[in-house]
Motif scaffolding. Structure first.
Motif, PDB file in Angstrom:
ATOM      1  N   PRO A  77     -22.399   8.057  -3.246  1.00 25.29           N
ATOM      2  CA  PRO A  77     -21.854   9.437  -3.263  1.00 25.29           C
ATOM      3  C   PRO A  77     -20.829   9.913  -4.055  1.00 25.29           C
ATOM      4  O   PRO A  77     -19.866   8.969  -4.536  1.00 25.29           O
ATOM      5  CB  PRO A  77     -21.330   9.240  -1.520  1.00 25.29           C
ATOM      6  CG  PRO A  77     -21.870   7.843  -1.045  1.00 25.29           C
ATOM      7  CD  PRO A  77     -22.218   7.097  -2.234  1.00 25.29           C
ATOM      8  N   VAL A  78     -20.844  11.191  -4.538  1.00 26.37           N
ATOM      9  CA  VAL A  78     -20.020  11.543  -5.482  1.00 26.37           C
ATOM     10  C   VAL A  78     -19.381  12.865  -4.798  1.00 26.37           C
ATOM     11  O   VAL A  78     -19.716  13.823  -4.764  1.00 26.37           O
ATOM     12  CB  VAL A  78     -20.583  11.913  -6.784  1.00 26.37           C
ATOM     13  CG1 VAL A  78     -19.629  12.423  -7.898  1.00 26.37           C
ATOM     14  CG2 VAL A  78     -21.258  10.844  -7.479  1.00 26.37           C
ATOM     15  N   ASP A  79     -18.378  12.449  -3.897  1.00 27.43           N
ATOM     16  CA  ASP A  79     -18.059  13.397  -2.952  1.00 27.43           C
ATOM     17  C   ASP A  79     -16.325  13.431  -2.703  1.00 27.43           C
ATOM     18  O   ASP A  79     -16.097  14.074  -1.595  1.00 27.43           O
ATOM     19  CB  ASP A  79     -18.672  12.828  -1.641  1.00 27.43           C
ATOM     20  CG  ASP A  79     -18.150  11.605  -0.994  1.00 27.43           C
ATOM     21  OD1 ASP A  79     -17.536  10.594  -1.976  1.00 27.43           O
ATOM     22  OD2 ASP A  79     -18.252  11.239   0.098  1.00 27.43           O
ATOM     23  N   GLY A  80     -15.644  12.643  -3.557  1.00 22.98           N
ATOM     24  CA  GLY A  80     -14.080  12.845  -3.087  1.00 22.98           C
ATOM     25  C   GLY A  80     -13.757  11.975  -1.973  1.00 22.98           C
ATOM     26  O   GLY A  80     -12.556  12.172  -1.428  1.00 22.98           O
ATOM     27  N   GLY A  81     -14.547  11.241  -1.567  1.00 23.58           N
ATOM     28  CA  GLY A  81     -14.116  10.371  -0.343  1.00 23.58           C
ATOM     29  C   GLY A  81     -14.584  10.865   1.122  1.00 23.58           C
ATOM     30  O   GLY A  81     -14.175  10.700   2.291  1.00 23.58           O
ATOM     31  N   LEU A  82     -15.463  12.216   0.888  1.00 23.29           N
ATOM     32  CA  LEU A  82     -15.798  12.954   2.294  1.00 23.29           C
ATOM     33  C   LEU A  82     -16.593  12.080   3.105  1.00 23.29           C
ATOM     34  O   LEU A  82     -16.551  12.139   4.414  1.00 23.29           O
ATOM     35  CB  LEU A  82     -16.528  14.237   1.652  1.00 23.29           C
ATOM     36  CG  LEU A  82     -17.123  14.995   2.884  1.00 23.29           C
ATOM     37  CD1 LEU A  82     -15.838  15.688   3.624  1.00 23.29           C
ATOM     38  CD2 LEU A  82     -17.751  16.441   2.327  1.00 23.29           C
ATOM     39  N   ASP A  91     -11.513  19.728   3.883  1.00 24.60           N
ATOM     40  CA  ASP A  91     -11.866  18.590   4.279  1.00 24.60           C
ATOM     41  C   ASP A  91     -12.083  17.307   3.886  1.00 24.60           C
ATOM     42  O   ASP A  91     -12.585  16.304   4.035  1.00 24.60           O
ATOM     43  CB  ASP A  91     -12.891  18.772   5.565  1.00 24.60           C
ATOM     44  CG  ASP A  91     -14.278  19.155   4.817  1.00 24.60           C
ATOM     45  OD1 ASP A  91     -14.071  19.694   3.866  1.00 24.60           O
ATOM     46  OD2 ASP A  91     -15.258  19.195   5.592  1.00 24.60           O
ATOM     47  N   VAL A  92     -12.004  17.588   2.374  1.00 20.84           N
ATOM     48  CA  VAL A  92     -12.328  16.379   1.381  1.00 20.84           C
ATOM     49  C   VAL A  92     -10.809  15.770   1.272  1.00 20.84           C
ATOM     50  O   VAL A  92     -10.073  16.356   0.767  1.00 20.84           O
ATOM     51  CB  VAL A  92     -12.894  17.292   0.028  1.00 20.84           C
ATOM     52  CG1 VAL A  92     -13.119  15.977  -1.038  1.00 20.84           C
ATOM     53  CG2 VAL A  92     -14.050  18.028   0.434  1.00 20.84           C
ATOM     54  N   PRO A  93     -11.024  14.394   1.223  1.00 22.73           N
ATOM     55  CA  PRO A  93      -9.706  13.612   1.042  1.00 22.73           C
ATOM     56  C   PRO A  93      -9.312  13.884  -0.505  1.00 22.73           C
ATOM     57  O   PRO A  93      -7.779  13.825  -0.470  1.00 22.73           O
ATOM     58  CB  PRO A  93     -10.429  12.227   1.183  1.00 22.73           C
ATOM     59  CG  PRO A  93     -11.357  12.285   2.189  1.00 22.73           C
ATOM     60  CD  PRO A  93     -12.124  13.517   1.786  1.00 22.73           C
ATOM     61  N   ALA A  94      -9.932  14.062  -1.529  1.00 26.71           N
ATOM     62  CA  ALA A  94      -9.368  14.402  -2.633  1.00 26.71           C
ATOM     63  C   ALA A  94      -8.612  15.856  -2.734  1.00 26.71           C
ATOM     64  O   ALA A  94      -8.016  16.028  -3.667  1.00 26.71           O
ATOM     65  CB  ALA A  94     -10.406  14.550  -3.812  1.00 26.71           C
ATOM     66  N   LYS A  95      -8.919  16.645  -1.761  1.00 27.38           N
ATOM     67  CA  LYS A  95      -8.278  17.891  -1.686  1.00 27.38           C
ATOM     68  C   LYS A  95      -8.708  18.760  -2.751  1.00 27.38           C
ATOM     69  O   LYS A  95      -7.956  19.649  -3.368  1.00 27.38           O
ATOM     70  CB  LYS A  95      -6.909  17.923  -1.530  1.00 27.38           C
ATOM     71  CG  LYS A  95      -6.386  17.112  -0.223  1.00 27.38           C
ATOM     72  CD  LYS A  95      -6.958  17.732   1.000  1.00 27.38           C
ATOM     73  CE  LYS A  95      -6.433  16.827   1.949  1.00 27.38           C
ATOM     74  NZ  LYS A  95      -7.418  17.471   3.201  1.00 27.38           N
ATOM     75  N   ARG A  96      -9.935  18.565  -3.392  1.00 28.15           N
ATOM     76  CA  ARG A  96     -10.375  19.553  -4.632  1.00 28.15           C
ATOM     77  C   ARG A  96     -11.957  19.432  -4.458  1.00 28.15           C
ATOM     78  O   ARG A  96     -12.481  18.452  -3.885  1.00 28.15           O
ATOM     79  CB  ARG A  96      -9.808  19.187  -5.701  1.00 28.15           C
ATOM     80  CG  ARG A  96     -10.150  17.836  -6.543  1.00 28.15           C
ATOM     81  CD  ARG A  96      -9.702  17.375  -7.844  1.00 28.15           C
ATOM     82  NE  ARG A  96     -10.109  16.140  -8.170  1.00 28.15           N
ATOM     83  CZ  ARG A  96     -11.147  15.795  -8.956  1.00 28.15           C
ATOM     84  NH1 ARG A  96     -11.975  16.790  -9.202  1.00 28.15           N
ATOM     85  NH2 ARG A  96     -11.469  14.790  -9.403  1.00 28.15           N
ATOM     86  N   GLY A  99     -15.469  18.435  -6.913  1.00 26.23           N
ATOM     87  CA  GLY A  99     -15.712  17.708  -7.769  1.00 26.23           C
ATOM     88  C   GLY A  99     -15.918  18.678  -9.052  1.00 26.23           C
ATOM     89  O   GLY A  99     -16.620  19.845  -8.638  1.00 26.23           O
ATOM     90  N   THR A 100     -16.297  18.349 -10.013  1.00 26.27           N
ATOM     91  CA  THR A 100     -16.787  19.296 -11.163  1.00 26.27           C
ATOM     92  C   THR A 100     -18.150  18.537 -11.883  1.00 26.27           C
ATOM     93  O   THR A 100     -18.513  17.344 -11.854  1.00 26.27           O
ATOM     94  CB  THR A 100     -15.737  19.329 -12.641  1.00 26.27           C
ATOM     95  OG1 THR A 100     -15.629  17.833 -13.220  1.00 26.27           O
ATOM     96  CG2 THR A 100     -14.260  19.454 -11.977  1.00 26.27           C
ATOM     97  N   PRO A 101     -18.947  19.497 -12.538  1.00 26.96           N
ATOM     98  CA  PRO A 101     -20.030  18.829 -13.148  1.00 26.96           C
ATOM     99  C   PRO A 101     -20.018  18.107 -14.124  1.00 26.96           C
ATOM    100  O   PRO A 101     -20.587  17.129 -14.347  1.00 26.96           O
ATOM    101  CB  PRO A 101     -20.793  20.259 -13.656  1.00 26.96           C
ATOM    102  CG  PRO A 101     -20.318  21.399 -12.477  1.00 26.96           C
ATOM    103  CD  PRO A 101     -19.080  20.835 -12.397  1.00 26.96           C
TER     104      PRO A 101
END
Length: 259
Positions: A249-254, A216-221, A223-225
């Motif tokens: 937010p650091v969330d891939g667009g969620l 459900d994350v728009p980035a489809k992955r 994130g990494t530390p």
């Protein structure tokens, strides 16, 4: 980009692994000397040695739970005049709010609201006097998007957010900023679930888990530390002196919002 913070000193809480470790590594890469912290002394020592060897910066280890006054005291003794403070701490476990008694609620608020406030109180005036300070709080996307079962974490972190919103505006004229990073779904142990520390994950199982969690994350992955840490390092840089009181937010667009 030269972040302009080489030779600065930073306290990075809960930084033996995960997002805190990512922030510590990014700051070390920028030439910042570190005081790092974690509850697992063995893992903390390993992280410290890896950073020393790779980046040739000074790294001091303070083991223990950062919410304990004696651990805070040790952190500040090791770095009495920090230029950078990264607040981070583990959150309460997933639990129905009906299961929370007063002791558990107070513990969660202490860990995720009181502790960062105490550390900020200890360092902010010195930063203002020296004319440089960067404070970054690692909170959670649940501040904006509440997650059932993480109500205590969400409430404590939201309280911290509101508490610091006014404080941030009182010191920016002396080049001290306070901002928060709100991680969404990042590839850390917290999303991996229960496992033995240091246990390798089957590659196929890991790929399936990550695909399922990030569907459900728009980035489809996930994130990494490492990339999270680079965002933190930029907020700590000389280039971010006009940015304060923000929750990023650091969330891939969620998190879906036009504002």
């Amino acid at each position: 980009m030269d972040l302009g913070i080489r030779g600065k000193k930073a306290i990075v809480c809960a930084s033996s692994k995960g997002l805190g470790r990512g922030c510590a590594i990014a700051l070390a890469k920028a030439g910042v000397d570190l005081v790092i912290n974690g509850r697992n002394a063995e893992l903390l020592a390993k992280t410290a040695q890896e950073i020393r060897e790779k980046f040739r910066v000074e790294v001091i280890e303070i083991a223990g739970d950062v919410s304990k006054p004696e651990v805070q005291k040790a952190l500040l003794a090791a770095c009495p005049a920090p230029d950078i403070l990264v607040n981070n701490n583990g959150g309460p476990p997933l639990r129905d709010f009906r299961e929370l008694d007063r002791a558990k609620i107070l513990e969660g608020v202490t860990q995720n609201m009181v502790t960062p406030i105490e550390l900020i109180q200890a360092v902010i005036d010195g930063m203002a006097k020296r004319g440089f300070g960067r404070i970054v709080n690692i909170t959670s996307l649940s501040v904006y998007v509440p997650i059932p079962g993480l109500d205590l974490s969400s409430g404590a972190r939201a309280g911290l957010t509101s508490f610091l919103a006014g404080v941030a505006r009182t010191v920016i004229d002396r080049n001290v900023t306070i901002n928060s990073l709100l991680p969404g779904k990042l590839d850390t142990d917290r999303l991996r679930g229960p496992h033995e520390a240091g246990t390798p994950e089957d590659p196929a199982a890991a790929a399936a888990r990550k695909a399922r969690i990030s569907a459900d994350v728009p980035a489809k992955r996930l994130g990494t530390p490492e990339e999270f840490g680079q965002i933190c390092a930029f907020l700590c840089s000389v280039h971010a002196g006009y940015l304060t009181g923000q929750n990023i937010p650091v969330d891939g667009g969620l998190y879906v919002s036009a504002f």
